[in-house]
Scaffold this motif. Structure first.
Motif, mmCIF file in Angstrom:
data_model
loop_
_atom_site.group_PDB
_atom_site.id
_atom_site.type_symbol
_atom_site.label_atom_id
_atom_site.label_comp_id
_atom_site.label_asym_id
_atom_site.label_seq_id
_atom_site.Cartn_x
_atom_site.Cartn_y
_atom_site.Cartn_z
ATOM 1 N N THR A 64 61.974 -106.320 -11.707
ATOM 2 C CA THR A 64 62.046 -107.491 -10.836
ATOM 3 C C THR A 64 60.977 -108.517 -11.159
ATOM 4 O OG1 THR A 64 60.683 -106.359 -9.184
ATOM 5 C CG2 THR A 64 63.084 -106.202 -8.926
ATOM 6 N N ASN A 65 60.298 -108.358 -12.305
ATOM 7 C CA ASN A 65 59.277 -109.324 -12.694
ATOM 8 C C ASN A 65 59.880 -110.672 -13.064
ATOM 9 O OD1 ASN A 65 57.196 -107.511 -12.303
ATOM 10 N ND2 ASN A 65 57.317 -106.738 -14.402
ATOM 11 N N GLU A 66 61.128 -110.708 -13.496
ATOM 12 C CA GLU A 66 61.778 -111.937 -13.929
ATOM 13 C C GLU A 66 62.323 -112.760 -12.757
ATOM 14 O OE1 GLU A 66 61.896 -112.941 -17.114
ATOM 15 O OE2 GLU A 66 60.710 -111.163 -17.647
ATOM 16 N N ILE A 67 62.318 -112.200 -11.571
ATOM 17 C CA ILE A 67 62.885 -112.890 -10.412
ATOM 18 C C ILE A 67 61.827 -113.815 -9.813
ATOM 19 C CG2 ILE A 67 63.877 -112.610 -8.118
ATOM 20 C CD1 ILE A 67 64.951 -109.926 -9.009
ATOM 21 N N VAL A 68 62.135 -115.093 -9.769
ATOM 22 C CA VAL A 68 61.248 -116.076 -9.142
ATOM 23 C C VAL A 68 61.548 -116.069 -7.645
ATOM 24 C CG1 VAL A 68 60.528 -118.485 -9.145
ATOM 25 C CG2 VAL A 68 61.357 -117.428 -11.245
ATOM 26 N N PHE A 69 60.504 -116.158 -6.822
ATOM 27 C CA PHE A 69 60.722 -115.985 -5.386
ATOM 28 C C PHE A 69 61.497 -117.134 -4.758
ATOM 29 C CE2 PHE A 69 59.366 -116.502 -0.932
ATOM 30 C CZ PHE A 69 59.957 -115.368 -0.438
ATOM 31 N N ILE A 70 61.181 -118.391 -5.124
ATOM 32 C CA ILE A 70 61.753 -119.511 -4.384
ATOM 33 C C ILE A 70 63.276 -119.569 -4.457
ATOM 34 C CG2 ILE A 70 61.848 -122.046 -4.241
ATOM 35 C CD1 ILE A 70 59.500 -120.743 -2.791
ATOM 36 N N PRO A 71 63.957 -119.615 -5.567
ATOM 37 C CA PRO A 71 65.413 -119.635 -5.386
ATOM 38 C C PRO A 71 66.022 -118.243 -5.226
ATOM 39 C CG PRO A 71 64.886 -120.177 -7.663
ATOM 40 C CD PRO A 71 63.587 -119.968 -6.933
ATOM 41 N N GLN A 72 65.689 -117.304 -6.107
ATOM 42 C CA GLN A 72 66.375 -116.012 -6.087
ATOM 43 C C GLN A 72 65.790 -115.042 -5.064
ATOM 44 O OE1 GLN A 72 65.045 -117.014 -9.182
ATOM 45 N NE2 GLN A 72 66.841 -117.526 -10.408
ATOM 46 N N GLY A 73 64.471 -115.000 -4.941
ATOM 47 C CA GLY A 73 63.834 -114.024 -4.059
ATOM 48 C C GLY A 73 64.163 -114.237 -2.599
ATOM 49 N N ILE A 74 64.195 -115.505 -2.181
ATOM 50 C CA ILE A 74 64.531 -115.796 -0.776
ATOM 51 C C ILE A 74 65.967 -115.391 -0.474
ATOM 52 C CG2 ILE A 74 64.948 -117.687 0.850
ATOM 53 C CD1 ILE A 74 62.471 -119.028 -0.214
ATOM 54 N N VAL A 75 66.878 -115.698 -1.389
ATOM 55 C CA VAL A 75 68.291 -115.355 -1.176
ATOM 56 C C VAL A 75 68.469 -113.843 -1.153
ATOM 57 C CG1 VAL A 75 70.590 -115.502 -2.192
ATOM 58 C CG2 VAL A 75 69.145 -117.517 -2.101
ATOM 59 N N MET A 76 67.783 -113.143 -2.054
ATOM 60 C CA MET A 76 67.914 -111.680 -2.069
ATOM 61 C C MET A 76 67.312 -111.056 -0.814
ATOM 62 S SD MET A 76 67.312 -110.708 -6.026
ATOM 63 C CE MET A 76 68.012 -109.085 -5.898
ATOM 64 N N THR A 77 66.217 -111.602 -0.322
ATOM 65 C CA THR A 77 65.632 -111.106 0.923
ATOM 66 C C THR A 77 66.563 -111.359 2.106
ATOM 67 O OG1 THR A 77 63.440 -111.578 0.031
ATOM 68 C CG2 THR A 77 63.589 -111.175 2.388
ATOM 69 N N PHE A 78 67.182 -112.543 2.123
ATOM 70 C CA PHE A 78 68.134 -112.866 3.195
ATOM 71 C C PHE A 78 69.340 -111.931 3.158
ATOM 72 C CE2 PHE A 78 71.949 -115.256 4.478
ATOM 73 C CZ PHE A 78 71.654 -115.421 5.811
ATOM 74 N N TYR A 79 69.940 -111.760 1.972
ATOM 75 C CA TYR A 79 71.092 -110.864 1.858
ATOM 76 C C TYR A 79 70.714 -109.419 2.178
ATOM 77 C CZ TYR A 79 74.053 -114.448 -0.245
ATOM 78 O OH TYR A 79 74.798 -115.563 -0.479
ATOM 79 N N GLY A 80 69.515 -109.014 1.814
ATOM 80 C CA GLY A 80 69.067 -107.658 2.121
ATOM 81 C C GLY A 80 68.898 -107.422 3.605
ATOM 82 N N SER A 81 68.347 -108.413 4.294
ATOM 83 C CA SER A 81 68.179 -108.252 5.740
ATOM 84 C C SER A 81 69.535 -108.275 6.451
ATOM 85 C CB SER A 81 67.253 -109.327 6.299
ATOM 86 O OG SER A 81 67.776 -110.606 6.050
ATOM 87 N N ILE A 82 70.452 -109.128 6.006
ATOM 88 C CA ILE A 82 71.797 -109.165 6.608
ATOM 89 C C ILE A 82 72.533 -107.847 6.350
ATOM 90 C CG2 ILE A 82 74.056 -110.300 6.507
ATOM 91 C CD1 ILE A 82 71.901 -111.840 8.034
ATOM 92 N N GLY A 83 72.438 -107.311 5.139
ATOM 93 C CA GLY A 83 73.079 -106.027 4.831
ATOM 94 C C GLY A 83 72.507 -104.885 5.647
#
Length: 121
Positions: free
Chosen positions: A54-73
């Protein structure tokens, strides 16, 4: 051996305790926790997932979306677990030939009026 005349028939209704609901709750929990950990890994800069990079994942576009989808799931999995435990939709149908009436009983969502009882004469 004689066959007795059955005057009352009960049909049990399974409700939300079906195999598909268990499977969807488990799959959404696994996916939700995975996405949540990947998003948090990109924010914190440490590896929270034992597999994957997960070192290649930048927080601002991808990390926020993944955190949002993870919390919804994860919340969807929690909702399905509560529905399974409370057995929403379960109950029975009763057919009485002597009294000529039909009774339908169901368990509803948790709350003040969580039981549905209908009697047809």
């Amino acid at each position: 051996m004689q066959k007795e005349n059955v005057k009352i028939r009960y049909d049990l209704i399974l409700g939300s305790r079906r195999f598909s609901n268990y499977a969807w709750a488990l799959l959404s929990l696994i996916g939700g926790v995975g996405f949540l950990l990947a998003g948090l890994s990109s924010y914190l800069g440490i590896e929270l997932l034992p597999f994957g990079d997960t070192n290649e994942i930048v927080f601002i576009p991808q990390g926020i979306v993944m955190t949002f989808y993870g919390s919804i799931g994860s919340l969807l999995s929690l909702f399905l677990t509560i529905i399974i435990v409370s057995n929403v939709g379960g109950g029975y149908n009763s057919y009485d030939l002597e009294k000529e009436e039909i009774t339908i009983f169901r368990i509803g969502f948790p709350g003040l009026q969580n039981e549905i009882f209908l009697k047809y004469i």
